[in-house]
Scaffold this motif. Sequence first.
Motif, short mmCIF file in Angstrom:
data_model
loop_
_atom_site.label_atom_id
_atom_site.label_comp_id
_atom_site.label_asym_id
_atom_site.label_seq_id
_atom_site.Cartn_x
_atom_site.Cartn_y
_atom_site.Cartn_z
N SER A 1 0.83 -1.21 0.00
CA SER A 1 0.00 0.00 0.00
C SER A 1 0.86 1.26 0.00
O SER A 1 0.56 2.23 -0.70
N TYR A 2 1.93 1.22 0.78
CA TYR A 2 2.84 2.36 0.87
C TYR A 2 3.46 2.65 -0.51
O TYR A 2 3.45 3.78 -0.99
N ARG A 3 3.98 1.62 -1.14
CA ARG A 3 4.61 1.79 -2.46
C ARG A 3 3.59 2.21 -3.51
O ARG A 3 3.88 3.04 -4.37
N ILE B 1 -5.63 -1.35 11.39
CA ILE B 1 -4.70 -1.43 10.26
C ILE B 1 -5.42 -1.67 8.94
O ILE B 1 -5.15 -0.99 7.95
N GLU B 2 -6.34 -2.60 8.92
CA GLU B 2 -7.03 -2.94 7.67
C GLU B 2 -7.77 -1.74 7.06
O GLU B 2 -7.63 -1.45 5.88
N PRO B 3 -8.56 -0.99 7.86
CA PRO B 3 -9.22 0.20 7.28
C PRO B 3 -8.22 1.26 6.81
O PRO B 3 -8.45 1.93 5.81
N GLU C 1 -7.45 3.47 -1.61
CA GLU C 1 -8.46 4.34 -2.23
C GLU C 1 -7.87 5.69 -2.59
O GLU C 1 -8.19 6.24 -3.66
N VAL C 2 -7.02 6.22 -1.74
CA VAL C 2 -6.37 7.50 -2.03
C VAL C 2 -5.46 7.35 -3.25
O VAL C 2 -5.44 8.22 -4.13
#
Length: 112
Positions: A6-8, A49-51, A58-59
């Motif tokens: 998600s970060y990448r 963490i999951e949300p 989504e962002v």
Amino acid sequence: MAAVQSYRNLLRAARIAFEGDTRMLTGARESIRRAFRDKATLPASDPSIEPALKHADEVATFLKANVVQGIKQEDNTYKLRIHEHTERGDNESIKFANKSPSVGGVKCCSQR
């Protein structure tokens, strides 16, 4: 591992959305890093963490598909930087432009 992905993904989306705009790209990267650092100490079993990862994804999707930058030209017009990931509408809403707007079957205040 999902957090790293998600970060990448979010960094990649920022790079696509703000390409050529160093100030915005730097600010976006700093904001992303700060947000992930704030949650870095949470245990993997934490329910928040999951949300948070879903929000990050989504962002990233929104940045890639909906952020379009404009560059002001000398003739006071703007040249838009539309890229391959930019969402393009199908103009369906134009077909309904002449119909009375309503929300839940109730006419809008200007139509009463």
